[in-house]
Design an enzyme around this catalytic site. Structure first.
Site, mmCIF file in Angstrom:
data_model
loop_
_atom_site.group_PDB
_atom_site.id
_atom_site.type_symbol
_atom_site.label_atom_id
_atom_site.label_comp_id
_atom_site.label_asym_id
_atom_site.label_seq_id
_atom_site.Cartn_x
_atom_site.Cartn_y
_atom_site.Cartn_z
ATOM 1 N N GLY A 16 28.146 23.336 44.508
ATOM 2 C CA GLY A 16 26.694 23.438 44.391
ATOM 3 C C GLY A 16 26.050 22.096 44.094
ATOM 4 N N THR A 42 35.758 23.450 41.146
ATOM 5 C CA THR A 42 36.813 24.480 41.150
ATOM 6 C C THR A 42 37.329 24.728 42.558
ATOM 7 O OG1 THR A 42 35.764 25.564 39.266
ATOM 8 C CG2 THR A 42 37.325 26.882 40.538
ATOM 9 N N CYS A 43 36.416 24.911 43.496
ATOM 10 C CA CYS A 43 36.823 25.336 44.841
ATOM 11 C C CYS A 43 37.822 24.377 45.465
ATOM 12 C CB CYS A 43 35.586 25.476 45.733
ATOM 13 S SG CYS A 43 35.978 26.045 47.376
ATOM 14 N N CYS A 48 39.468 27.952 45.750
ATOM 15 C CA CYS A 48 39.553 28.389 47.155
ATOM 16 C C CYS A 48 40.553 27.607 48.013
ATOM 17 C CB CYS A 48 38.201 28.267 47.857
ATOM 18 S SG CYS A 48 36.756 28.292 46.818
ATOM 19 N N LYS A 51 44.301 27.492 46.728
ATOM 20 C CA LYS A 51 44.743 28.902 46.770
ATOM 21 C C LYS A 51 45.085 29.330 48.189
ATOM 22 C CE LYS A 51 42.081 31.749 47.829
ATOM 23 N NZ LYS A 51 41.025 32.257 46.977
ATOM 24 N N TYR A 177 39.979 39.385 41.621
ATOM 25 C CA TYR A 177 40.309 38.456 42.712
ATOM 26 C C TYR A 177 41.553 37.603 42.416
ATOM 27 C CZ TYR A 177 35.681 38.473 45.153
ATOM 28 O OH TYR A 177 34.566 38.766 45.866
ATOM 29 N N ILE A 178 41.480 36.878 41.288
ATOM 30 C CA ILE A 178 42.524 35.882 41.034
ATOM 31 C C ILE A 178 43.858 36.566 40.774
ATOM 32 C CG2 ILE A 178 43.233 34.042 39.437
ATOM 33 C CD1 ILE A 178 40.284 33.223 39.250
ATOM 34 N N GLU A 181 45.312 37.817 44.133
ATOM 35 C CA GLU A 181 45.660 36.692 45.012
ATOM 36 C C GLU A 181 46.936 36.005 44.524
ATOM 37 O OE1 GLU A 181 41.300 35.519 46.902
ATOM 38 O OE2 GLU A 181 42.108 34.243 45.328
ATOM 39 N N ALA A 340 35.918 37.779 50.846
ATOM 40 C CA ALA A 340 37.311 38.124 51.150
ATOM 41 C C ALA A 340 38.166 37.870 49.931
ATOM 42 C CB ALA A 340 37.814 37.297 52.317
ATOM 43 N N HIS A 434 40.225 44.107 73.305
ATOM 44 C CA HIS A 434 41.496 44.808 73.271
ATOM 45 C C HIS A 434 42.639 43.861 73.639
ATOM 46 C CE1 HIS A 434 43.979 48.359 73.262
ATOM 47 N NE2 HIS A 434 44.503 47.996 74.412
ATOM 48 N N GLU A 439 38.698 45.744 66.963
ATOM 49 C CA GLU A 439 38.000 46.646 67.895
ATOM 50 C C GLU A 439 37.797 48.033 67.287
ATOM 51 O OE1 GLU A 439 40.104 47.955 71.493
ATOM 52 O OE2 GLU A 439 41.980 47.274 70.596
HETATM 53 P P1 NDP Z 1 37.328 39.051 38.085
HETATM 54 O O1 NDP Z 1 36.099 39.358 37.330
HETATM 55 O O2 NDP Z 1 37.378 39.269 39.542
HETATM 56 O O3 NDP Z 1 38.544 39.834 37.447
HETATM 57 C C1 NDP Z 1 38.810 39.776 36.073
HETATM 58 C C2 NDP Z 1 39.850 40.827 35.757
HETATM 59 O O4 NDP Z 1 40.294 40.672 34.424
HETATM 60 C C3 NDP Z 1 39.309 42.238 35.898
HETATM 61 O O5 NDP Z 1 40.319 43.028 36.463
HETATM 62 C C4 NDP Z 1 39.013 42.628 34.446
HETATM 63 O O6 NDP Z 1 39.139 43.991 34.214
HETATM 64 C C5 NDP Z 1 40.110 41.898 33.721
HETATM 65 N N1 NDP Z 1 39.740 41.566 32.356
HETATM 66 C C6 NDP Z 1 38.622 40.925 31.927
HETATM 67 N N2 NDP Z 1 38.643 40.763 30.600
HETATM 68 C C7 NDP Z 1 39.798 41.313 30.159
HETATM 69 C C8 NDP Z 1 40.374 41.472 28.881
HETATM 70 N N3 NDP Z 1 39.776 41.012 27.772
HETATM 71 N N4 NDP Z 1 41.568 42.094 28.798
HETATM 72 C C9 NDP Z 1 42.185 42.547 29.917
HETATM 73 N N5 NDP Z 1 41.687 42.419 31.152
HETATM 74 C C10 NDP Z 1 40.506 41.816 31.269
HETATM 75 O O7 NDP Z 1 37.643 37.547 37.681
HETATM 76 P P2 NDP Z 1 38.648 36.483 38.291
HETATM 77 O O8 NDP Z 1 38.997 35.630 37.139
HETATM 78 O O9 NDP Z 1 39.730 37.124 39.086
HETATM 79 O O10 NDP Z 1 37.715 35.685 39.280
HETATM 80 C C11 NDP Z 1 36.451 35.183 38.833
HETATM 81 C C12 NDP Z 1 35.462 35.173 39.952
HETATM 82 O O11 NDP Z 1 35.730 34.087 40.816
HETATM 83 C C13 NDP Z 1 35.499 36.416 40.861
HETATM 84 O O12 NDP Z 1 34.752 37.458 40.347
HETATM 85 C C14 NDP Z 1 34.946 35.866 42.140
HETATM 86 O O13 NDP Z 1 33.548 35.908 42.118
HETATM 87 C C15 NDP Z 1 35.429 34.421 42.130
HETATM 88 N N6 NDP Z 1 36.639 34.287 42.980
HETATM 89 C C16 NDP Z 1 36.505 34.454 44.320
HETATM 90 C C17 NDP Z 1 37.597 34.359 45.153
HETATM 91 C C18 NDP Z 1 37.424 34.565 46.620
HETATM 92 O O14 NDP Z 1 36.293 34.481 47.118
HETATM 93 N N7 NDP Z 1 38.488 34.869 47.350
HETATM 94 C C19 NDP Z 1 38.928 34.067 44.628
HETATM 95 C C20 NDP Z 1 38.959 33.933 43.205
HETATM 96 C C21 NDP Z 1 37.855 34.034 42.421
HETATM 97 P P3 NDP Z 1 37.953 45.027 34.477
HETATM 98 O O15 NDP Z 1 37.934 45.253 35.962
HETATM 99 O O16 NDP Z 1 38.374 46.234 33.722
HETATM 100 O O17 NDP Z 1 36.710 44.412 33.967
#
Ligand code: NDP
Length: 450
Positions: A16, A42-43, A48, A51, A177-178, A181, A340, A434, A439
Site C-alpha cells: 500500500g 509482508t507480501c 504472498c 508462500k 488462510y495461513i 496454506e 484465493a 472444453h 467450464e
Molecule cells: P485468519 O483470521 O484467516 O485465521 C486466524 C485463525 O486463528 C482462525 O482460524 C481463528 O479461529 C484462529 N484463532 C484466532 N485467535 C485464536 C486464539 N486465541 N486461539 C486459537 N485460535 C485462534 O488469520 P491468518 O493469520 O491466517 O491470516 C491473516 C489474514 O491475512 C487473513 O485473514 C487474510 O486476510 C490475509 N491472508 C491472505 C492470504 C491469501 O490471500 N491467500 C494468505 C494469508 C493471509 P476462528 O475462526 O475461530 O476465529
C-alpha cells in the site's frame, strides 16, 4: 502558506505504501517513504510471494506421484529445503531491488529507518524531524500468538519462511488462510502435519462447502485435522516440543506454528500521543476516505483492519494518491473482492457464501463435485467442488466458489462477471471451454434441492 519538507510522508514501504507514494509522486507531489525493514512489506518478504513459491515446491510431491499413470517412471525424488529457501531468498532480494528502483524512478525519497509520528504534520526518523502536509500510515500488520504457557516455543509464519531445516513433525494452530496454506506446504514437502483448530470447521467465514471440502482433501493428502480443540501449553523436552491439548491428549512435534491471526502495526508509532484514534485491536480508525480523526494523517492496508489483502491495499494506495494530489476517484467497492487460499487444493471464492446470501433472501444453489480429467489417469482421488449462489428473485449470481486446482486463476475471471452484475442466465448463455474444469461454471443447470 506553510512550507512543508514533503507533500506526503509515507510510513511503511509495503504494498500500500509504495503504491500510494509512487502514484502521489507521479501526480507531482514531493514524497518520502520511511522503511526500517525490507521493501515490499509482508507480501513480498513474508507473505504472498514466498508462500506461493513454497506452495509450488510442495506441489511437485503430488505431481511426481501422478506422473506414473501417464507412463513416466520417476526415481524416488529427494527434496532439499536449504536449496528452496536460498532460491526463494534470492528472488525476494531481487524484488526488493525492483521496489527500490520503482520508488527511485518515480522520484520518491526512500528513508531507511523507523519513523514515528510527532504531531499532525511532523514525523521523526532517527534524530531528524521532518514536516509533511500529509502523513500516510501504511505499516501493515504482524502475526500474533495466543497467550498460553510455552508459546515462546511456537513460531509464526514470519519465521516459517526462514527455518534452517525442514522439521519432521509440525503442529499448526489455527484454521484460517495461513494455517491451511502452511499445513498444505509442509505436508507436500513430506512433513508430518497436525492442524489443530478451535472451531467446528476450518475457513470460518467462507462458504461452508469450501471448508468441508478442503478439510476432506487435506486429510486425503495426509494432514491430521483436530477440530474443536485448543492448545493448553507447550513444553520443550528431549523428544522435541510436547503440546498439551484441551481434550487431555498430548502431541510431540518438532515445530509449532501459530497461525492465529495478525495485528495492526501501530505499537510505538506515536499515533496515540499525536491524538490519532485507534480501535481496541490497535488499528487506525479511518473514515471512508482513509483519513483518521486528524485529517492530515491517513492510513491504508492491514493497519486499518478492513480487508487484509494486498490488492486491496494497492487500491487504497491509488485512492489516497488521487484524493490528495489528483482528480479523486470513486470509492473502493469492497463487495465482490475475489480471494484465493493457496492450500492444496486451492480455494477460490468471490461474492456471498450460501449462508450470507440466504440471510438476504431466497437463493438457488448450483453445486458440482467431480474428479478432474487429469485424475482419470493419475489415479488420484481428488474431488473438485464448484458452487454458484444465485438470487432467486433477480437471477443475479451472488457467489462463485471453488475448491480445486487453479481455483484462484479461475475465480479471477468470474469476479469480473460478478462486478458486472451477471445473471445465471448469462452464465448459461456462455459457451464453455472444453475440456476444462472451469467450464462446469457455465454448464450447471439443475439447482440442488435444499
Ligand atoms: P485468519 O483470521 O484467516 O485465521 C486466524 C485463525 O486463528 C482462525 O482460524 C481463528 O479461529 C484462529 N484463532 C484466532 N485467535 C485464536 C486464539 N486465541 N486461539 C486459537 N485460535 C485462534 O488469520 P491468518 O493469520 O491466517 O491470516 C491473516 C489474514 O491475512 C487473513 O485473514 C487474510 O486476510 C490475509 N491472508 C491472505 C492470504 C491469501 O490471500 N491467500 C494468505 C494469508 C493471509 P476462528 O475462526 O475461530 O476465529
Amino acid at each position: 502558506m506553510t512550507e512543508y519538507d514533503y507533500d506526503l510522508f509515507t510510513i511503511g514501504a509495503g504494498s500500500g505504501g509504495v503504491r500510494a507514494s509512487r502514484f502521489a509522486a507521479q501526480l507531482g507531489a514531493r514524497v518520502a517513504v520511511a522503511e526500517d525493514r525490507d521493501l515490499g512489506g509482508t507480501c513480498v518478504n513474508v507473505g504472498c510471494v514466498p508462500k506461493k513459491l513454497l506452495s509450488y515446491a510442495a506441489h511437485y510431491h503430488g505431481d511426481f506421484e501422478d506422473a506414473a499413470g501417464f507412463g513416466w517412471s520417476v526415481p524416488p525424488a529427494e527434496f532439499d529445503w536449504p536449496t528452496l529457501i536460498a532460491n526463494k531468498d534470492r528472488e525476494i532480494a531481487r524484488l526488493n531491488g525492483v521496489y527500490e528502483e520503482i520508488l527511485g524512478d518515480a522520484g520518491v525519497t526512500l528513508l531507511r529507518g523507523r519513523a514515528t509520528v510527532l504531531d499532525a504534520h511532523t514525523v521523526a526518523i532517527g534524530d531528524q524531524q521532518i514536516s509533511a502536509r500529509h502523513i500516510l500510515v501504511a505499516t501493515g500488520g504482524r502475526p500474533t500468538k495466543p497467550d498460553l504457557p510455552g508459546i515462546e516455543h511456537a513460531i509464526t509464519s514470519d519465521e516459517a519462511f526462514h527455518l534452517a531445516a525442514l522439521p519432521r513433525r509440525v503442529l499448526i494452530y489455527g484454521g484460517g488462510y495461513i494455517a491451511v496454506e502452511f499445513a498444505s506446504i509442509f505436508a507436500g514437502l513430506g512433513v508430518e502435519v497436525t492442524l489443530v483448530y478451535r472451531g467446528a470447521q476450518i475457513l470460518r467465514g467462507f462458504d461452508s462447502d469450501l471448508g468441508a471440502t478442503l478439510a476432506a482433501e487435506m486429510v486425503r493428502n495426509g494432514v491430521a485435522i483436530r477440530l474443536q480443540t485448543q492448545l493448553q501449553g507447550i513444553v520443550r523436552d528431549a523428544a522435541g516440543l510436547t503440546v498439551s491439548l484441551d481434550d487431555g491428549t498430548e502431541l510431540t512435534v518438532d515445530s509449532v506454528l501459530a497461525a492465529t491471526g495478525r495485528s495492526p502495526n501501530t505499537v510505538g508509532l506515536g499515533l496515540e500521543a499525536a491524538g490519532v484514534g485507534l480501535d481496541q485491536r490497535g488499528a487506525v480508525r479511518v473514515a471512508a476516505d482513509y483519513r483518521s480523526n486528524i485529517p492530515s494523517i491517513l492510513a491504508i492496508g492491514d493497519v486499518i483492519d478492513r480487508v487484509q489483502l494486498t490488492p486491496v491495499a494497492l487500491a487504497e494506495g491509488v485512492y489516497v494518491a488521487e484524493l490528495l494530489f489528483g482528480a479523486g476517484r470513486a470509492p473502493i467497492n469492497y463487495e465482490n473482492i475475489a480471494t484465493a487460499v493457496f492450500s492444496h487444493p486451492n480455494v477460490g471464492t468471490v461474492g456471498l457464501s450460501e449462508a450470507q446470501a440466504l440471510a438476504r433472501g431466497a437463493v438457488r444453489i448450483f453445486r458440482s463435485r467431480f474428479r478432474a480429467l487429469r485424475h482419470t489417469l493419475s489415479g488420484r482421488d481428488e474431488q473438485t467442488l464448484m458452487k454458484i449462489v444465485v438470487d432467486a428473485a433477480s437471477d443475479r449470481v451472488l457467489g462463485v466458489h471453488m475448491v480445486g486446482p487453479d481455483a484462484g486463476e479461475i475465480i479471477q475471471g468470474f469476479a469480473v462477471a460478478l462486478q458486472c452484475g451477471a445473471t445465471k442466465a448469462q452464465f448459461d448463455a456462455t459457451i464453455g471451454i472444453h475440456p476444462t474444469s472451469a467450464e462446469e461454471f457455465v454448464t450447471m443447470r439443475t439447482p440442488v434441492t435444499p
